[in-house]
Design a protein around this motif. Structure first.
Motif, PDB file in Angstrom:
ATOM      1  N   LYS A  78      41.717  39.605  35.560  1.00 11.24           N
ATOM      2  CA  LYS A  78      42.659  38.698  34.911  1.00 11.24           C
ATOM      3  C   LYS A  78      44.084  39.149  35.199  1.00 11.24           C
ATOM      4  N   ASP A  79      44.942  38.199  35.578  1.00 11.95           N
ATOM      5  CA  ASP A  79      46.346  38.525  35.800  1.00 11.95           C
ATOM      6  C   ASP A  79      47.099  38.483  34.475  1.00 11.95           C
ATOM      7  N   LYS A  80      48.420  38.677  34.525  1.00 10.72           N
ATOM      8  CA  LYS A  80      49.204  38.752  33.289  1.00 10.72           C
ATOM      9  C   LYS A  80      49.205  37.442  32.508  1.00 10.72           C
ATOM     10  N   ASP A  81      48.898  36.315  33.176  1.00 13.11           N
ATOM     11  CA  ASP A  81      48.828  35.012  32.513  1.00 13.11           C
ATOM     12  C   ASP A  81      47.415  34.672  32.053  1.00 13.11           C
ATOM     13  N   GLU A  82      46.514  35.685  32.095  1.00 10.15           N
ATOM     14  CA  GLU A  82      45.117  35.517  31.689  1.00 10.15           C
ATOM     15  C   GLU A  82      44.322  34.576  32.600  1.00 10.15           C
ATOM     16  N   ASN A  83      44.787  34.380  33.841  1.00 12.08           N
ATOM     17  CA  ASN A  83      44.049  33.597  34.829  1.00 12.08           C
ATOM     18  C   ASN A  83      43.172  34.546  35.643  1.00 12.08           C
ATOM     19  N   TYR A  84      41.966  34.092  35.962  1.00 10.11           N
ATOM     20  CA  TYR A  84      41.080  34.912  36.774  1.00 10.11           C
ATOM     21  C   TYR A  84      41.520  34.889  38.233  1.00 10.11           C
ATOM     22  N   GLN A  85      41.483  36.045  38.859  1.00 11.42           N
ATOM     23  CA  GLN A  85      41.816  36.206  40.271  1.00 11.42           C
ATOM     24  C   GLN A  85      40.653  36.929  40.946  1.00 11.42           C
ATOM     25  N   ILE A  86      40.532  36.742  42.248  1.00 13.01           N
ATOM     26  CA  ILE A  86      39.487  37.422  43.016  1.00 13.01           C
ATOM     27  C   ILE A  86      40.103  38.605  43.751  1.00 13.01           C
ATOM     28  N   GLN A  87      39.490  39.761  43.636  1.00 15.99           N
ATOM     29  CA  GLN A  87      39.901  40.944  44.375  1.00 15.99           C
ATOM     30  C   GLN A  87      38.889  41.182  45.481  1.00 15.99           C
ATOM     31  N   LEU A  88      39.331  41.044  46.743  1.00 14.53           N
ATOM     32  CA  LEU A  88      38.471  41.326  47.884  1.00 14.53           C
ATOM     33  C   LEU A  88      38.632  42.793  48.264  1.00 14.53           C
ATOM     34  N   SER A  89      37.526  43.449  48.578  1.00 14.61           N
ATOM     35  CA  SER A  89      37.538  44.854  48.973  1.00 14.61           C
ATOM     36  C   SER A  89      36.659  45.055  50.194  1.00 14.61           C
ATOM     37  N   ILE A  90      37.094  45.945  51.071  1.00 15.59           N
ATOM     38  CA  ILE A  90      36.306  46.315  52.244  1.00 15.59           C
ATOM     39  C   ILE A  90      36.055  47.814  52.188  1.00 15.59           C
ATOM     40  N   THR A  91      34.792  48.201  52.297  1.00 10.08           N
ATOM     41  CA  THR A  91      34.438  49.598  52.480  1.00 10.08           C
ATOM     42  C   THR A  91      34.375  49.797  53.990  1.00 10.08           C
ATOM     43  N   ALA A  92      35.387  50.469  54.524  1.00  6.35           N
ATOM     44  CA  ALA A  92      35.593  50.526  55.969  1.00  6.35           C
ATOM     45  C   ALA A  92      34.620  51.462  56.673  1.00  6.35           C
ATOM     46  N   ASP A  93      34.030  50.954  57.758  1.00 12.59           N
ATOM     47  CA  ASP A  93      33.227  51.772  58.663  1.00 12.59           C
ATOM     48  C   ASP A  93      34.051  52.174  59.882  1.00 12.59           C
TER      49      ASP A  93
END
Length: 137
Positions: A78-93
């Motif tokens: 949740k951001d500061k405005d209480e809206n949901y956001q997507i966090q993309l992550s890469i576990t790098a090879d």
């Protein structure tokens, strides 16, 4: 499992984080997508426990262009405005530096050119940060 290859610029210098399960690197990259005449920047968190990547940490600085290969995951926050956001992550090879053809201090540099690090937008201020004590590896 989603395995991806992506190219992006580092938004902030790489951090080496040491925890109870060993050391790893963490940084965010800005991945630009040019479509329909618009530029859309997506921020992706990158992590790696690979010892070779940890030794490269001092070279993983703001503005560097990288090709990253690894496993993609997503989470909600949740951001500061209480809206949901997507966090993309890469576990790098794999991490590969991409040569942009520009070298500092050569005669081909002109005063009108800007440094690549100046062109990288800053990540959102309310983007969640890693809790160094609560990481999965």
């Amino acid at each position: 499992m989603l395995y991806v290859h992506t190219i992006g610029r580092i938004g902030k210098d790489c951090q080496v984080i040491t925890g109870t399960h060993g050391s790893f690197i963490a940084f965010d990259i800005a991945v630009d997508d040019y479509s329909n005449g618009a530029n859309i920047t997506t921020w992706v968190r990158v992590r790696s426990k690979n010892e070779k990547h940890i030794r490269l940490a001092e070279y993983l600085t703001k503005g560097r262009l990288l090709l990253i290969e690894g496993r993609l995951s997503a989470s909600l926050w949740k951001d500061k405005d209480e809206n949901y956001q997507i966090q993309l992550s890469i576990t790098a090879d794999a991490l590969e530096f991409i040569n942009t053809g520009k070298r500092e201090g050569t005669a081909s540099d002109t005063a009108g050119q800007t440094d690549a690090a100046d062109d990288v937008p800053a990540p959102p201020a309310d983007m969640p940060q890693d809790n160094k004590d609560d990481l999965p590896f």
